[in-house]
Design a protein around this motif. Structure first.
Motif, mmCIF file in Angstrom:
data_model
loop_
_atom_site.group_PDB
_atom_site.id
_atom_site.type_symbol
_atom_site.label_atom_id
_atom_site.label_comp_id
_atom_site.label_asym_id
_atom_site.label_seq_id
_atom_site.Cartn_x
_atom_site.Cartn_y
_atom_site.Cartn_z
ATOM 1 N N GLY A 1 106.304 -66.784 32.289
ATOM 2 C CA GLY A 1 106.449 -65.664 33.220
ATOM 3 C C GLY A 1 107.684 -64.839 32.921
ATOM 4 O O GLY A 1 107.649 -63.606 32.935
ATOM 5 N N PHE B 1 106.220 -61.665 33.964
ATOM 6 C CA PHE B 1 105.123 -62.023 34.880
ATOM 7 C C PHE B 1 104.039 -60.952 34.853
ATOM 8 O O PHE B 1 103.454 -60.601 35.878
ATOM 9 C CB PHE B 1 105.635 -62.264 36.310
ATOM 10 C CG PHE B 1 106.222 -63.634 36.509
ATOM 11 C CD1 PHE B 1 105.413 -64.753 36.524
ATOM 12 C CD2 PHE B 1 107.588 -63.806 36.644
ATOM 13 C CE1 PHE B 1 105.949 -66.032 36.686
ATOM 14 C CE2 PHE B 1 108.136 -65.071 36.802
ATOM 15 C CZ PHE B 1 107.316 -66.185 36.835
ATOM 16 N N LEU C 1 100.563 -60.834 36.998
ATOM 17 C CA LEU C 1 100.536 -61.763 38.129
ATOM 18 C C LEU C 1 99.963 -61.019 39.331
ATOM 19 O O LEU C 1 100.465 -59.960 39.711
ATOM 20 C CB LEU C 1 101.944 -62.281 38.443
ATOM 21 C CG LEU C 1 102.006 -63.383 39.491
ATOM 22 C CD1 LEU C 1 101.337 -64.654 38.984
ATOM 23 C CD2 LEU C 1 103.439 -63.699 39.883
ATOM 24 N N TYR D 1 100.047 -68.234 34.896
ATOM 25 C CA TYR D 1 101.368 -68.878 34.888
ATOM 26 C C TYR D 1 101.356 -70.188 35.666
ATOM 27 O O TYR D 1 102.395 -70.811 35.839
ATOM 28 C CB TYR D 1 102.414 -67.912 35.477
ATOM 29 C CG TYR D 1 102.423 -66.590 34.760
ATOM 30 C CD1 TYR D 1 102.965 -66.483 33.485
ATOM 31 C CD2 TYR D 1 101.846 -65.462 35.315
ATOM 32 C CE1 TYR D 1 102.955 -65.286 32.805
ATOM 33 C CE2 TYR D 1 101.818 -64.254 34.638
ATOM 34 C CZ TYR D 1 102.375 -64.177 33.378
ATOM 35 O OH TYR D 1 102.347 -62.984 32.694
#
Lengths: 81, 501
Positions: free
Chosen positions: B347, B352, B355, B379
């Motif tokens: 991440g 990230f 996400l 992740y």
């Protein structure tokens, strides 16, 4: 837009996000006052406020939020500039 | 209506140009070139396109196929594909703004299965299952002292078979298997002076007869980096010696004793000697090592102010409850979540990215909670939703997280860039130093952050903190008392010691 009008719209966002149509929401209202107002709901309230008023809150502003009144003041300040 | 994150199927019903077959669940691109036009999706953030596809191959005669993707003069992808994979293409803003996106695909290695005894005589290149548009917030500014200078993937389209030497299987979707007793590869030396830290992401082959995990000896050129067992998917970080002038590559060698053949355990009919999946190598240039400047910490710090100086890197729900009890809870990405160390490094390295993509979010029930929990598969982030566990609420979990997580990602990196917090690392089970070093190096890609490693063993008494490096602290904590929340003093003692360290 007046502070009262901003407060009305934010109060509506809070009630709708929390699924509490009859909850009393004032400038002094905090997350502790309404059941179910957790951190995820807080993010939703912020996102809906950003969309409603066409602004993006800064990280420091988010950290400073303690009550509905804090959010109203930030939005009013942003709309005034 | 197609929305961001929805799959756009290539099977019957998809609008494809000539040079495509139309099967029930997928389409083949045919011949040496094909075109594809998709309606773009308006919205904020950078637009990315995911393509799920696989080449038509017949090893050893046709082990792979090449694919180039262009749009309006931009080269979006240029890969040699060995197996099923997901390609992610960044769409330039000027193309994303248009109503449609026209892709020109070049696949010069199309082959006829009939040449190999199959009945199909069509010139098949790639089998496409679906496309998917993703919107991602702008990448966080990597303005920290450390810098990611190279990332080598060993799976799918990104596999670098040129740098894999002996002891590896054919690259698969996300990884290449280390096989036998020794695996070696070369790592290009960057065109800049060090120092560098090498991050190795690997996942051992696991079996009950191997409780100690896979025992590895890792060497770089003639230098021993580590001898250690690896039981779980991990990212290991090692400081590298400065490369000699003119040196073009390092040679990385893994010696392993515990490779096992799945066939011998009745798993499946694979007779290869599996050791670990090599997933990614990342090379981070380490920046300034001077200690960070933080607010003065002499005297007693009010508890509510103290806890706000720290931020969780997951697995610290009791810390979140402590913040809440002090009226000092912050909206942060990881404070009420679980994330494995390898997911954390992934991440951090990727900002990230993605996400919150609904395709990666799954609700699931847990016996100890009346609400849906969720797991994110890019992740491996796991957390609690605020939706009661009913059938109709299941899709609401992903819809809510698709909005909330990108917001929290943006805040996480803004905070990290401000560089005034200490980040709490409390993984279970306990980590080894190379795993902590990997996280510390990745964390400092974005800001001058300090890491507090709350160890799970008893080497550091509760309430004490020692400095392991300019930006790395190790602290003792009475974890049992902390988790019950009965004595917040145990947390506060450790945090205060860290703030003053």
């Amino acid at each position: 837009m007046t502070a009262e009008r901003i407060e009305d719209r934010i109060a509506a966002i809070v009630r709708e996000t929390l699924g509490a149509p009859d909850a009393p929401v004032t400038e002094a209202t905090t997350a502790r006052d309404i059941p179910g107002w957790d951190s995820v709901k807080m993010v939703e309230i912020i996102l809906r406020t950003e969309e409603e008023f066409g602004i993006t809150l800064r990280s420091r502003e988010v950290d400073s939020l303690r009550s509905v009144g804090d959010l109203v003041r930030i939005v009013a300040g942003r709309l005034a500039t | 209506m197609i929305r961001v994150g929805d799959p756009i199927p290539f099977g019957a019903g998809a609008s494809l140009g000539p040079a495509w077959s139309t099967e029930r669940d997928f389409s083949w691109s045919l011949g040496h070139a094909s075109t594809l036009t998709l309606a773009t999706l308006p919205g904020p953030g950078d637009l990315h396109l995911e393509l799920r596809l696989a080449p038509c191959i017949r090893p050893p005669h046709v082990p792979s196929q090449r694919l180039r993707v262009r749009a309006a003069g931009h080269l979006l992808a240029d890969h040699r594909l060995y197996g099923e994979t997901t390609l992610r293409l960044a769409i330039p803003p000027e193309l994303a703004a248009g109503p449609t996106l026209s892709l020109a695909l070049e696949h010069p290695d199309a082959m006829r299965p009939s040449d190999f005894g199959d009945p199909d005589a069509r010139p098949l290149a790639f089998r496409f299952w679906h496309a998917r548009f993703l919107r991602a917030p702008a990448a966080p500014a990597a303005t920290g002292p450390n810098r990611l200078v190279a990332e080598h993937r060993f799976g799918g389209a990104d596999a670098g078979p040129a740098c894999l030497e002996e002891g590896w299987g054919t690259p698969e979707d996300e990884h290449s298997w280390a096989l036998g007793h020794r695996s070696t590869l070369t790592v290009p030396v960057p065109d800049e002076p060090g120092p560098f830290r090498l991050l190795i992401e690997l996942d051992p082959w696991k079996h009950e007869t191997l409780p100690q995990g896979q025992r590895l000896t890792i060497g770089l050129d003639d230098r021993l980096l580590a001898t250690l067992p690896v039981r779980l998917h991990a990212v290991l970080g090692f400081d590298l010696p400065p490369p000699a002038p003119g040196r073009r590559t390092w040679r990385l060698a893994f010696d392993h004793l515990d490779g096992a053949r799945p066939r011998e355990f009745g798993h499946y009919a694979d007779g290869r000697n599996f050791v670990f999946r090599l997933i990614t190598l990342r090379l981070i240039r380490l920046g300034d090592a001077s200690p960070p400047v933080r607010p003065p910490s002499s005297g007693d710090i009010p508890p509510a102010e103290l806890v706000q100086r720290f931020e969780s890197l997951g697995c610290t729900c009791d810390f979140g409850r402590l913040q809440r009890s002090l009226g000092a809870e912050r909206l942060t990405l990881l404070h009420m979540t679980l994330i494995p160390p390898f997911g954390l490094v992934r991440g951090l390295a990727a900002g990230f990215f993605g996400l919150g993509n609904p395709a990666h979010l799954y609700p699931f029930g847990a016996a100890d909670s009346p609400n849906w929990r969720f797991r994110e598969t890019a992740y491996m982030l796991e957390g609690q939703s605020n939706f009661p566990r009913t059938i109709e609420n299941a899709p609401r979990v992903a819809r809510q997280l698709a909005r909330v997580l990108p917001f929290l990602v943006q805040r996480f990196f803004e905070d990290l860039g401000a560089a005034h917090r200490i980040y709490l690392l409390r993984p279970t089970p306990n980590l080894r130093r190379p795993e902590v070093d990997a996280i510390e190096a990745a964390l400092r890609l974005y800001g001058d952050a300090t890491l507090l490693w709350l160890t799970q063993d008893s080497t550091i008494p509760p309430g004490e903190v020692i400095r392991l490096g300019p930006h790395l602290l190790a602290g003792g904590l009475d974890h049992d008392a902390a988790r019950t929340g009965s004595t917040p003093e145990c947390w506060l003692r450790t945090l205060e010691a860290a703030a003053k360290a």
